[in-house]
Design an enzyme around this catalytic site. Structure first.
Site, PDB file in Angstrom:
ATOM      1  N   LYS A   1      16.304   1.261 -11.928  1.00  0.00           N
ATOM      2  CA  LYS A   1      16.773   2.662 -11.152  1.00  0.00           C
ATOM      3  C   LYS A   1      18.290   2.646 -11.470  1.00  0.00           C
ATOM      4  O   LYS A   1      18.756   3.594 -11.946  1.00  0.00           O
ATOM      5  CB  LYS A   1      16.407   2.820  -9.756  1.00  0.00           C
ATOM      6  CG  LYS A   1      15.216   3.459  -9.446  1.00  0.00           C
ATOM      7  CD  LYS A   1      14.813   4.814  -9.669  1.00  0.00           C
ATOM      8  CE  LYS A   1      14.291   4.977 -11.041  1.00  0.00           C
ATOM      9  NZ  LYS A   1      12.935   4.288 -11.466  1.00  0.00           N
TER      10      LYS A   1
ATOM     11  N   HIS B   1      18.475 -21.221  -9.987  1.00  0.00           N
ATOM     12  CA  HIS B   1      17.863 -21.506 -11.672  1.00  0.00           C
ATOM     13  C   HIS B   1      18.776 -20.657 -12.336  1.00  0.00           C
ATOM     14  O   HIS B   1      18.180 -20.606 -13.651  1.00  0.00           O
ATOM     15  CB  HIS B   1      16.407 -21.326 -11.641  1.00  0.00           C
ATOM     16  CG  HIS B   1      15.431 -22.246 -10.872  1.00  0.00           C
ATOM     17  ND1 HIS B   1      15.550 -23.594 -10.898  1.00  0.00           N
ATOM     18  CD2 HIS B   1      14.770 -21.858  -9.775  1.00  0.00           C
ATOM     19  CE1 HIS B   1      14.882 -24.174 -10.071  1.00  0.00           C
ATOM     20  NE2 HIS B   1      14.336 -23.174  -9.100  1.00  0.00           N
TER      21      HIS B   1
ATOM     22  N   GLU C   1      19.326   2.867 -15.319  1.00  0.00           N
ATOM     23  CA  GLU C   1      18.807   4.175 -15.576  1.00  0.00           C
ATOM     24  C   GLU C   1      19.587   5.284 -15.514  1.00  0.00           C
ATOM     25  O   GLU C   1      20.045   6.158 -16.594  1.00  0.00           O
ATOM     26  CB  GLU C   1      17.507   4.462 -15.197  1.00  0.00           C
ATOM     27  CG  GLU C   1      16.122   3.895 -15.911  1.00  0.00           C
ATOM     28  CD  GLU C   1      14.959   4.273 -15.122  1.00  0.00           C
ATOM     29  OE1 GLU C   1      14.037   4.883 -15.759  1.00  0.00           O
ATOM     30  OE2 GLU C   1      14.834   4.430 -13.958  1.00  0.00           O
TER      31      GLU C   1
ATOM     32  N   ARG D   1      11.911  15.801 -20.770  1.00  0.00           N
ATOM     33  CA  ARG D   1      11.336  14.875 -21.581  1.00  0.00           C
ATOM     34  C   ARG D   1      12.361  14.003 -22.297  1.00  0.00           C
ATOM     35  O   ARG D   1      12.096  12.869 -22.448  1.00  0.00           O
ATOM     36  CB  ARG D   1      10.343  15.193 -22.732  1.00  0.00           C
ATOM     37  CG  ARG D   1       9.138  16.113 -22.025  1.00  0.00           C
ATOM     38  CD  ARG D   1       8.339  16.888 -22.892  1.00  0.00           C
ATOM     39  NE  ARG D   1       7.792  15.952 -24.100  1.00  0.00           N
ATOM     40  CZ  ARG D   1       6.470  15.730 -24.196  1.00  0.00           C
ATOM     41  NH1 ARG D   1       5.812  15.992 -22.895  1.00  0.00           N
ATOM     42  NH2 ARG D   1       6.123  14.926 -24.935  1.00  0.00           N
TER      43      ARG D   1
ATOM     44  N   ASN E   1       6.254  15.813 -33.476  1.00  0.00           N
ATOM     45  CA  ASN E   1       6.657  14.564 -32.594  1.00  0.00           C
ATOM     46  C   ASN E   1       5.892  13.354 -32.715  1.00  0.00           C
ATOM     47  O   ASN E   1       4.623  13.670 -33.091  1.00  0.00           O
ATOM     48  CB  ASN E   1       6.242  15.261 -31.044  1.00  0.00           C
ATOM     49  CG  ASN E   1       6.064  14.428 -30.046  1.00  0.00           C
ATOM     50  OD1 ASN E   1       6.791  13.368 -30.122  1.00  0.00           O
ATOM     51  ND2 ASN E   1       5.534  14.543 -28.760  1.00  0.00           N
ATOM     52  N   GLY E   2       6.473  12.455 -33.046  1.00  0.00           N
ATOM     53  CA  GLY E   2       5.788  11.067 -33.216  1.00  0.00           C
ATOM     54  C   GLY E   2       6.657  10.629 -34.574  1.00  0.00           C
ATOM     55  O   GLY E   2       7.710  10.833 -34.781  1.00  0.00           O
TER      56      GLY E   2
ATOM     57  N   LYS F   1      11.692  11.070 -20.860  1.00  0.00           N
ATOM     58  CA  LYS F   1      10.650  11.035 -19.565  1.00  0.00           C
ATOM     59  C   LYS F   1       9.308  10.490 -20.298  1.00  0.00           C
ATOM     60  O   LYS F   1       8.713   9.635 -19.412  1.00  0.00           O
ATOM     61  CB  LYS F   1      10.693  12.434 -19.284  1.00  0.00           C
ATOM     62  CG  LYS F   1       9.565  12.454 -18.125  1.00  0.00           C
ATOM     63  CD  LYS F   1      10.128  11.733 -16.791  1.00  0.00           C
ATOM     64  CE  LYS F   1       8.984  11.951 -15.563  1.00  0.00           C
ATOM     65  NZ  LYS F   1       9.520  10.876 -14.746  1.00  0.00           N
TER      66      LYS F   1
ATOM     67  N   TRP G   1      14.328  14.096 -30.047  1.00  0.00           N
ATOM     68  CA  TRP G   1      14.819  12.573 -29.521  1.00  0.00           C
ATOM     69  C   TRP G   1      14.724  11.855 -30.783  1.00  0.00           C
ATOM     70  O   TRP G   1      13.516  11.358 -31.250  1.00  0.00           O
ATOM     71  CB  TRP G   1      13.741  12.275 -28.327  1.00  0.00           C
ATOM     72  CG  TRP G   1      14.471  11.138 -27.788  1.00  0.00           C
ATOM     73  CD1 TRP G   1      15.233  11.205 -26.620  1.00  0.00           C
ATOM     74  CD2 TRP G   1      14.319   9.752 -27.877  1.00  0.00           C
ATOM     75  NE1 TRP G   1      15.386   9.985 -26.254  1.00  0.00           N
ATOM     76  CE2 TRP G   1      14.978   8.887 -27.110  1.00  0.00           C
ATOM     77  CE3 TRP G   1      13.608   9.031 -28.713  1.00  0.00           C
ATOM     78  CZ2 TRP G   1      15.153   7.455 -26.789  1.00  0.00           C
ATOM     79  CZ3 TRP G   1      13.532   7.451 -28.823  1.00  0.00           C
ATOM     80  CH2 TRP G   1      14.375   6.875 -27.879  1.00  0.00           C
TER      81      TRP G   1
ATOM     82  N   CYS H   1      10.139  14.092 -27.963  1.00  0.00           N
ATOM     83  CA  CYS H   1      10.334  15.222 -28.365  1.00  0.00           C
ATOM     84  C   CYS H   1       9.516  16.034 -27.892  1.00  0.00           C
ATOM     85  O   CYS H   1       8.301  15.974 -27.439  1.00  0.00           O
ATOM     86  CB  CYS H   1       9.925  15.145 -30.008  1.00  0.00           C
ATOM     87  SG  CYS H   1      10.799  13.988 -30.940  1.00  0.00           S
TER      88      CYS H   1
ATOM     89  N   GLU I   1      12.554  -2.861  -9.624  1.00  0.00           N
ATOM     90  CA  GLU I   1      12.477  -1.462  -9.627  1.00  0.00           C
ATOM     91  C   GLU I   1      13.953  -1.190  -9.288  1.00  0.00           C
ATOM     92  O   GLU I   1      14.267  -0.116  -9.712  1.00  0.00           O
ATOM     93  CB  GLU I   1      11.375  -0.687  -8.962  1.00  0.00           C
ATOM     94  CG  GLU I   1      11.545   0.766  -8.746  1.00  0.00           C
ATOM     95  CD  GLU I   1      11.211   1.597  -9.987  1.00  0.00           C
ATOM     96  OE1 GLU I   1      11.133   1.076 -11.046  1.00  0.00           O
ATOM     97  OE2 GLU I   1      11.255   2.731  -9.926  1.00  0.00           O
TER      98      GLU I   1
HETATM   99  C1  G6P Z   1       9.808   6.169 -19.562  1.00  0.00           C
HETATM  100  C2  G6P Z   1      10.293   7.055 -18.184  1.00  0.00           C
HETATM  101  C3  G6P Z   1       9.932   5.962 -16.905  1.00  0.00           C
HETATM  102  C4  G6P Z   1       8.569   5.698 -16.681  1.00  0.00           C
HETATM  103  C5  G6P Z   1       7.996   5.144 -18.210  1.00  0.00           C
HETATM  104  C6  G6P Z   1       6.653   4.818 -18.281  1.00  0.00           C
HETATM  105  O1  G6P Z   1      10.632   5.059 -19.745  1.00  0.00           O
HETATM  106  O2  G6P Z   1      11.817   7.225 -18.237  1.00  0.00           O
HETATM  107  O3  G6P Z   1      10.466   6.808 -15.957  1.00  0.00           O
HETATM  108  O4  G6P Z   1       8.244   4.640 -15.657  1.00  0.00           O
HETATM  109  O5  G6P Z   1       8.460   5.804 -19.293  1.00  0.00           O
HETATM  110  O6  G6P Z   1       5.933   5.992 -18.220  1.00  0.00           O
HETATM  111  P1  G6P Z   1       4.712   6.710 -17.657  1.00  0.00           P
HETATM  112  O7  G6P Z   1       4.480   8.112 -17.822  1.00  0.00           O
HETATM  113  O8  G6P Z   1       3.551   5.888 -18.477  1.00  0.00           O
HETATM  114  O9  G6P Z   1       4.570   6.107 -16.209  1.00  0.00           O
END
Ligand code: G6P
Length: 608
Positions: A485, A504, A488, A27, A100-101, A603, A74, A2, A481
């Site tokens: 990616k 395994h 996501e 965000r 927010n929260g 975000k 959100w 949010c 990672e």
């Molecule tokens: C969310 C974002 C990711 C990020 C993660 C941790 O999931 O979409 O891209 O890696 O949060 O966020 P931070 O701001 O703590 O690195």
């Protein structure tokens, strides 16, 4: 997650509020809304979907209000509908609230107010707030007092902004565990979840801390600690935020722009810190804790998402460069886990935003345990940056696309620097390591120069529904990672695995419909990686690999190869990251995905 914006000033408040919501779009959200006070009237406009749709409605407004607030939601409690969108209000729409929260005790409050005759029209936890303010206002006749009393009754995590026709020249805000920043401009105040909605108007900001509320008038503001019911003296500080870096320029979206910022990111993360000629590393952010660092015998890294995977690279780096045992834990697990700690353990929190709820909670867990808390944070002045004892900023500039790219690169650079700093001479060839790090921006440029080739390869693989990413040693976190990616932003199912684990389990999935992305850059285990690749090929699995320039052998073994320049194994993750980011990016574009704002993701994950 949010996003919140509030405005009180001399201009038409609708402009800065809508612009602020746009700046916070990155965000992640699913609905948006605004409310304003004009004369004695409150008006609210909400819409499920994009801010663009809301903006069209707002443009039709004839009023020129000086006080307004806005929100991108959100969804947590209740579906992402127009009705559940914020702002929420009391029955006669005299009090407007954005939040927010999570209000953990909302049901208790709702039941109590329902018994008193209050009626609710949404499924959200937020709706209890305007009703509770109204209840207290009726008791005291003072809006300020009613706001503070309400905030004191709320449990959970929140950033709240409120306006009311009962207090038509004032903006109210409060924070507990969710970020809120007050911008102090010329004849105007802007409140927002993060500085990106403020920096266009002013660089003077006040970060609200936990248990602080703000009451803002046209020409002054008052900050109070609502836990202690006492005023707090705070002055504005200068924002370290580059507006240009947050704008798109010639790029079609933020994700591509941010991937292409890799060379500059490496430079900014190393600038003034590394001295290849003398083999030294200077981290100004750690100077204050120099003596404490000498006593550290164990390091725990806590983080979420991409930052967690950077932490895994850091584990290899710090253990190898500094000979200190490192453990990397997901912040969401760390905070609920029992484990023995000792004061000789340092906890390093890694976070791009500095606002991730689980990472903050992990740091809070060890409060008062006499353990050193360090931060590797990108967002200057963010909660994690402020709550740690010391730390090293990433200096990657604002990252807007939801999927983290350049921040990962900066985090790995900083982890390498921390490894050398802790190592204090334990690594034999420090000068060579630092020379390589210094040369890395050029090598990153060389990887980016292959973007078109990577695009063509990625497009060939978009029909696969499953992908396995494999790697060993430094390539293993890269595999994790890479898979993250891909899932996501393309929504293709992808798993990251240590290549040594193939037999395994994962091998059972391999056939011609299951593609593999192999991290096969030169390393002491390259022969073993070849064996893994052969096992996959023998079962008909298509393979794309990333390998070191000059490796001809791999060409014969896999379907497609993307080459990275030769570098030290410890620094390969930085170059490999660019490849996996571009691969996922181009696959997502081909599939027509919204790369900057993938579905269901945010975000900055500011709730648990
Ligand atoms: C969310 C974002 C990711 C990020 C993660 C941790 O999931 O979409 O891209 O890696 O949060 O966020 P931070 O701001 O703590 O690195």
């Amino acid at each position: 997650m949010c996003g919140i914006v509030g405005y009180l000033g001399n201009r038409n408040a609708l402009g800065p509020v809508v612009d602020g919501l746009k700046a916070l779009e990155y965000r992640g959200y699913d609905s948006a809304g605004i409310a304003y006070i004009n004369g004695g009237d409150c008006r609210v406009i909400k819409k499920a979907g994009r801010v663009e749709a809301l903006e069209k409605l707002v443009r039709k407004e004839k009023a020129v209000p000086k006080l307004a607030l806005g929100h991108t939601r959100w969804a947590t409690h209740g579906a992402p509908t127009t009705q559940n969108a914020h702002p929420h209000f009391n029955h006669d729409k005299t009090i407007m609230v954005v939040h927010n929260g999570i209000i953990e005790n909302f049901q208790v409050i709702k039941d109590r107010l329902t018994e008193l005759g209050y009626q609710f029209s949404t499924e959200t936890d937020t709706e209890v707030i305007p009703h509770l303010i109204e209840y207290h206002y009726k008791q005291s006749g003072s809006f300020e007092a009613a706001f503070e009393k309400t905030i004191q009754e709320l449990e959970g995590a929140f950033a709240i902004v409120a306006i009311s026709s009962l207090a038509p020249g004032q903006l109210f805000a409060a924070r507990l565990s969710s970020p809120l920043v007050l911008g102090v401009g010329e004849d105007e105040f802007i409140l927002a979840s993060d500085p990106s909605a403020i920096m266009e108007h002013t660089k003077k900001v006040i970060y609200l801390e936990d248990y602080e509320l703000a009451i803002i008038n046209h020409d002054s503001y008052k900050i109070r600690n609502f836990d202690r019911s006492a005023d707090v003296k705070k002055t504005a500080e200068e924002l370290d935020f580059d507006l240009e870096l947050a704008q798109l320029g010639n790029f079609p979206n933020f994700m591509l722009k941010e991937i292409f910022e890799a060379p500059q990111t490496i430079k900014l993360a190393t600038l003034g810190r590394i001295r290849p000629a003398s083999g030294t590393v200077k981290l100004g952010g750690l100077v204050d804790v120099k003596e404490k660092l000498k006593l550290i015998e164990r390091i725990i890294i806590v983080a979420c998402g991409t930052s967690y995977y950077a932490g895994l690279v850091g584990e290899y780096l710090i253990e190898e460069l500094a000979h200190i045992p490192v453990e990397v834990q997901l912040a969401s697990e760390f905070k609920y886990r029992f484990e023995p700690f000792s004061p000789s353990t340092a906890v390093i929190a890694i976070s791009q935003s500095g606002e991730t709820a689980d990472t903050i909670a992990a740091l809070k867990k060890i409060e008062g345990r006499h353990m050193l808390r360090l931060g590797i944070v990108n967002a200057v002045g963010s909660t994690i940056a402020r709550m740690t004892d010391a730390g090293v900023y990433c200096h990657a500039g604002p990252e807007q696309a939801v999927a983290s790219t350049k921040a990962f690169i900066a985090q790995v650079c900083v982890l390498a620097e921390i490894g050398l700093h802790f190592g204090n001479g334990k690594m034999k060839d420090r000068k060579n390591f630092l020379r390589e790090l210094d040369n890395l921006p050029k090598k990153a440029e060389a990887v980016l120069a292959q973007a078109d080739k990577i695009r063509k390869i990625a497009e060939k693989y978009t029909h696969f529904q499953d992908f396995l990413y494999i790697g060993r040693r430094y390539g293993y976190p890269c595999a994790l990672e890479g898979a993250l990616k891909l899932k996501e932003i393309t929504y293709i199912h992808a798993e990251g695995y240590a290549a040594g684990e193939m037999k395994h389990g994962p091998l059972a999935m391999i056939d011609k419909h299951f593609a593999t992305f192999a991290i096969a850059a030169d390393c002491p285990l390259i022969e073993k990686i070849y064996s893994n690749i052969s096992e996959i090929k023998a079962r008909g699995g298509p393979i794309v690999a990333v390998a070191t320039e000059g490796n001809r052998q791999i060409k014969k073994m896999v379907d497609d190869v993307i080459y990275i320049p030769k570098t030290l194994e410890q620094l390969q993750p930085i170059l490999v990251a660019i490849v996996i980011q571009l691969f996922a990016y181009y696959a997502a574009i081909k599939l027509g995905r919204n790369v900057d704002r993938p579905r269901n993701l945010a975000k900055s994950v500011t709730v648990e």
